[in-house]
Write a protein that holds these residues in place. Structure first.
Motif, short mmCIF file in Angstrom:
data_model
loop_
_atom_site.label_atom_id
_atom_site.label_comp_id
_atom_site.label_asym_id
_atom_site.label_seq_id
_atom_site.Cartn_x
_atom_site.Cartn_y
_atom_site.Cartn_z
N ASP A 98 0.86 -1.18 0.00
CA ASP A 98 0.00 0.00 0.00
C ASP A 98 0.90 1.23 0.00
O ASP A 98 1.88 1.28 0.76
CB ASP A 98 -0.90 0.04 1.24
N ALA A 99 0.60 2.20 -0.83
CA ALA A 99 1.34 3.47 -0.84
C ALA A 99 0.83 4.31 0.32
O ALA A 99 -0.13 5.07 0.18
CB ALA A 99 1.16 4.19 -2.16
N GLU A 100 1.46 4.16 1.47
CA GLU A 100 0.96 4.81 2.70
C GLU A 100 0.93 6.33 2.59
O GLU A 100 0.07 6.96 3.19
CB GLU A 100 1.82 4.40 3.89
N ASP A 101 1.86 6.91 1.85
CA ASP A 101 1.86 8.37 1.72
C ASP A 101 0.59 8.85 1.03
O ASP A 101 -0.02 9.84 1.44
CB ASP A 101 3.11 8.86 0.99
N VAL A 102 0.14 8.10 0.02
CA VAL A 102 -1.10 8.47 -0.69
C VAL A 102 -2.31 8.22 0.21
O VAL A 102 -3.22 9.05 0.29
CB VAL A 102 -1.23 7.67 -2.00
#
Length: 196
Positions: A98-102
């Motif tokens: 998962d792209a946690e920043d997004v």
């Protein structure tokens, strides 16, 4: 097979080898198509993948084995080692992230739904995992879903040059099906579904 038939045929396959009929390029193209067409909340597309083939695939399972040796009791490790060896003998592994920043950015952007966005990220990653799994079954490739997340998360970024903002969610070793497990029992649909 139609989609429902593919769902019925999809199983957790642990006994694999690398003798698949699809080329590496065809496997990559298939997974790219699945990734590109799996839905996500707000069309945020936070699902991320790393496709490991050949030596990189085997190195990953060596990494998992090395980490597990540190925490699995010595007497129990042969069973673990056999399982991991079965994965390593396959064609490749899909790493799901998962792209946690997004995901975190979405919480600020859509504050009304902030408390739900993390669970939605998990749900859309689950949809991707399942879609890849069924796509593999369509081309007669077996797979299983694994979760060695915490024990490999730190090593992954360095070993495979993965952005720090990507959080590991699951691993899917895949390959030629050597043995299909017996069918599992199912609860009656009437106990799991209501029609009103």
């Amino acid at each position: 097979m139609n989609f429902t038939e593919l769902m019925k045929e999809r199983r957790s396959i642990y006994e694999l080898d690398d003798n698949v009929t699809l080329s590496d390029a065809a496997i990559q193209e298939m997974i790219e198509e699945v990734l590109d067409n799996t839905p996500s909340a707000f069309n945020a597309q936070t699902q991320r993948l790393v496709l490991l083939l050949g030596l990189k695939h085997r190195e990953f399972w060596d990494l998992v084995s090395d980490q597990l040796k540190k925490i699995v009791p010595e007497a129990e490790f042969p069973k673990t080692e056999k399982k991991l060896s079965g994965f390593a003998k396959g064609k490749g592994t899909v790493l799901f992230f998962d792209a946690e920043d997004v995901t975190e950015e979405l919480k600020g952007k859509y504050s009304l739904y902030a408390k739900n966005i993390t669970s939605w990220a998990k749900e859309q990653n689950g949809m991707l995992q399942y879609a890849v799994w069924v796509a593999f079954r369509e081309v007669n490739i077996g797979a299983s879903l694994q979760h060695y997340n915490e024990i490999v998360s730190e090593q992954l970024a360095e070993a495979y040059d993965i952005p720090k903002s990507w959080k590991i969610v699951a691993q899917m070793p895949f390959g030629n099906i050597l043995h299909t497990p017996e069918a599992k029992s199912r609860l009656p649909i009437s106990s799991r579904m209501l029609v009103r």
